[in-house]
Design a protein around this motif. Structure first.
Motif, PDB file in Angstrom:
ATOM      1  N   ILE A   5     -30.699 -28.833 -16.615  1.00 26.71           N
ATOM      2  CA  ILE A   5     -29.815 -27.730 -16.967  1.00 26.71           C
ATOM      3  C   ILE A   5     -28.644 -27.702 -15.988  1.00 26.71           C
ATOM      4  CG2 ILE A   5     -29.683 -25.216 -17.241  1.00 26.71           C
ATOM      5  CD1 ILE A   5     -31.616 -26.508 -19.191  1.00 26.71           C
ATOM      6  N   ARG A   6     -27.468 -27.457 -16.495  1.00 25.58           N
ATOM      7  CA  ARG A   6     -26.281 -27.347 -15.641  1.00 25.58           C
ATOM      8  C   ARG A   6     -26.258 -25.976 -14.958  1.00 25.58           C
ATOM      9  NH1 ARG A   6     -21.719 -26.640 -20.334  1.00 25.58           N
ATOM     10  NH2 ARG A   6     -22.890 -25.108 -21.468  1.00 25.58           N
ATOM     11  N   PRO A   7     -25.347 -25.748 -14.036  1.00 22.32           N
ATOM     12  CA  PRO A   7     -25.260 -24.447 -13.364  1.00 22.32           C
ATOM     13  C   PRO A   7     -24.769 -23.361 -14.323  1.00 22.32           C
ATOM     14  CG  PRO A   7     -23.548 -25.925 -12.551  1.00 22.32           C
ATOM     15  CD  PRO A   7     -24.406 -26.719 -13.484  1.00 22.32           C
ATOM     16  N   ALA A   8     -25.706 -22.698 -14.979  1.00 27.35           N
ATOM     17  CA  ALA A   8     -25.377 -21.732 -16.035  1.00 27.35           C
ATOM     18  C   ALA A   8     -24.511 -20.576 -15.534  1.00 27.35           C
ATOM     19  CB  ALA A   8     -26.662 -21.191 -16.659  1.00 27.35           C
ATOM     20  N   ASN A  30     -27.566 -19.405 -11.600  1.00 32.70           N
ATOM     21  CA  ASN A  30     -27.679 -20.766 -11.068  1.00 32.70           C
ATOM     22  C   ASN A  30     -29.072 -21.014 -10.493  1.00 32.70           C
ATOM     23  OD1 ASN A  30     -25.111 -21.429 -11.822  1.00 32.70           O
ATOM     24  ND2 ASN A  30     -24.228 -21.217  -9.793  1.00 32.70           N
ATOM     25  N   GLU A  31     -29.630 -20.000  -9.854  1.00 30.84           N
ATOM     26  CA  GLU A  31     -30.996 -20.127  -9.332  1.00 30.84           C
ATOM     27  C   GLU A  31     -31.994 -20.343 -10.466  1.00 30.84           C
ATOM     28  OE1 GLU A  31     -31.602 -16.648  -6.905  1.00 30.84           O
ATOM     29  OE2 GLU A  31     -30.067 -17.281  -5.466  1.00 30.84           O
ATOM     30  N   CYS A  32     -31.772 -19.668 -11.585  1.00 29.33           N
ATOM     31  CA  CYS A  32     -32.633 -19.875 -12.765  1.00 29.33           C
ATOM     32  C   CYS A  32     -32.507 -21.316 -13.265  1.00 29.33           C
ATOM     33  CB  CYS A  32     -32.269 -18.899 -13.875  1.00 29.33           C
ATOM     34  SG  CYS A  32     -32.770 -17.205 -13.546  1.00 29.33           S
ATOM     35  N   SER A  33     -31.291 -21.833 -13.297  1.00 26.62           N
ATOM     36  CA  SER A  33     -31.087 -23.223 -13.715  1.00 26.62           C
ATOM     37  C   SER A  33     -31.835 -24.171 -12.787  1.00 26.62           C
ATOM     38  CB  SER A  33     -29.597 -23.584 -13.706  1.00 26.62           C
ATOM     39  OG  SER A  33     -28.896 -22.871 -14.680  1.00 26.62           O
ATOM     40  N   ASN A  63     -26.235 -30.808 -10.041  1.00 25.27           N
ATOM     41  CA  ASN A  63     -25.429 -31.062  -8.839  1.00 25.27           C
ATOM     42  C   ASN A  63     -24.088 -31.733  -9.126  1.00 25.27           C
ATOM     43  OD1 ASN A  63     -27.045 -29.911  -6.652  1.00 25.27           O
ATOM     44  ND2 ASN A  63     -28.580 -31.379  -7.344  1.00 25.27           N
ATOM     45  N   PRO A  64     -24.031 -32.758  -9.970  1.00 22.85           N
ATOM     46  CA  PRO A  64     -22.712 -33.325 -10.276  1.00 22.85           C
ATOM     47  C   PRO A  64     -21.781 -32.324 -10.957  1.00 22.85           C
ATOM     48  CG  PRO A  64     -24.442 -34.842 -10.950  1.00 22.85           C
ATOM     49  CD  PRO A  64     -25.108 -33.560 -10.549  1.00 22.85           C
ATOM     50  N   PHE A  65     -22.355 -31.502 -11.852  1.00 27.85           N
ATOM     51  CA  PHE A  65     -21.534 -30.521 -12.560  1.00 27.85           C
ATOM     52  C   PHE A  65     -21.049 -29.436 -11.605  1.00 27.85           C
ATOM     53  CE2 PHE A  65     -21.326 -28.646 -17.115  1.00 27.85           C
ATOM     54  CZ  PHE A  65     -19.994 -28.344 -16.941  1.00 27.85           C
ATOM     55  N   LEU A  66     -21.926 -28.985 -10.711  1.00 23.14           N
ATOM     56  CA  LEU A  66     -21.538 -27.966  -9.736  1.00 23.14           C
ATOM     57  C   LEU A  66     -20.428 -28.490  -8.825  1.00 23.14           C
ATOM     58  CD1 LEU A  66     -22.050 -25.090  -8.721  1.00 23.14           C
ATOM     59  CD2 LEU A  66     -23.727 -26.062  -7.132  1.00 23.14           C
ATOM     60  N   GLU A  78      -7.301 -28.994 -12.522  1.00 21.21           N
ATOM     61  CA  GLU A  78      -6.635 -27.856 -11.904  1.00 21.21           C
ATOM     62  C   GLU A  78      -7.346 -26.536 -12.178  1.00 21.21           C
ATOM     63  OE1 GLU A  78      -2.510 -27.835 -13.088  1.00 21.21           O
ATOM     64  OE2 GLU A  78      -2.212 -29.901 -12.407  1.00 21.21           O
ATOM     65  N   VAL A  79      -8.088 -26.462 -13.297  1.00 23.28           N
ATOM     66  CA  VAL A  79      -8.726 -25.206 -13.691  1.00 23.28           C
ATOM     67  C   VAL A  79     -10.213 -25.439 -13.954  1.00 23.28           C
ATOM     68  CG1 VAL A  79      -8.698 -23.294 -15.348  1.00 23.28           C
ATOM     69  CG2 VAL A  79      -6.566 -24.480 -14.774  1.00 23.28           C
ATOM     70  N   ALA A  80     -11.057 -24.698 -13.244  1.00 23.33           N
ATOM     71  CA  ALA A  80     -12.500 -24.858 -13.407  1.00 23.33           C
ATOM     72  C   ALA A  80     -13.211 -23.544 -13.705  1.00 23.33           C
ATOM     73  CB  ALA A  80     -13.105 -25.484 -12.153  1.00 23.33           C
ATOM     74  N   ASP A  81     -12.459 -22.449 -13.781  1.00 26.83           N
ATOM     75  CA  ASP A  81     -13.113 -21.154 -13.983  1.00 26.83           C
ATOM     76  C   ASP A  81     -12.858 -20.541 -15.352  1.00 26.83           C
ATOM     77  OD1 ASP A  81     -10.440 -20.587 -13.559  1.00 26.83           O
ATOM     78  OD2 ASP A  81     -10.841 -18.817 -12.336  1.00 26.83           O
ATOM     79  N   LYS A  82     -12.118 -21.230 -16.194  1.00 25.61           N
ATOM     80  CA  LYS A  82     -11.928 -20.751 -17.563  1.00 25.61           C
ATOM     81  C   LYS A  82     -11.706 -21.942 -18.485  1.00 25.61           C
ATOM     82  CE  LYS A  82      -7.015 -19.629 -17.290  1.00 25.61           C
ATOM     83  NZ  LYS A  82      -6.033 -18.588 -17.521  1.00 25.61           N
ATOM     84  N   GLY A  83     -11.903 -21.675 -19.778  1.00 23.93           N
ATOM     85  CA  GLY A  83     -11.776 -22.733 -20.769  1.00 23.93           C
ATOM     86  C   GLY A  83     -10.350 -22.952 -21.215  1.00 23.93           C
TER      87      GLY A  83
END
Length: 130
Positions: A5-8, A30-33, A63-66, A78-83
């Motif tokens: 699971i990725r960092p949900a 993230n802890e649940c993931s 870990n790679p996704f995080l 440049e942007v990682a917090d929105k789509g």
């Protein structure tokens, strides 16, 4: 291959819904993931011992996704917090359409919508994993 699971807590929708005014990653999610991933890995180990004729591999995507989310500039983003599509904060599937628009350059975004990475992000993740 079984993917973890990725960092949900770091997907844009969860940052918007539960990340507060700063839209921070939601650590509890993230802890649940991570918990799911540890249990999945233990189960894969059990299956490998129980079924030696098969090779089952648990792939760490968390870990790679995080790292991609926390250090987007290292990967050319440049942007990682929105789509990229719509407003970028709560749009997904049918809310991402020709009327809501998309970002000018999706290659600068880690996420396409509020859950899914862009093709550029997927390519980087695949190269890291394989």
């Amino acid at each position: 291959m079984v993917f973890g699971i990725r960092p949900a807590g770091c997907v844009p929708s969860q940052r918007t819904l539960a990340g507060g005014k700063s839209r921070a990653c939601v650590e509890e999610y993230n802890e649940c993931s991570q918990l799911v991933n540890s249990k999945l890995s233990a189960e894969i180990d059990y299956l490998n011992n129980k079924l030696p004729q098969y090779i089952i591999v648990c792939v760490d995507i968390y870990n790679p996704f995080l790292d991609l989310i926390q250090n987007p500039q290292n990967y050319g983003f440049e942007v990682a917090d929105k789509g990229c599509c719509g407003t970028g904060v709560i749009d997904v599937t049918f809310l991402c359409n020709k009327y809501t628009g998309t970002c000018p350059d999706h290659n600068k975004y880690v996420f396409w919508d509020n859950f899914l990475p862009t093709g550029s992000a997927y390519r980087i993740l695949v190269h890291q994993i394989l």
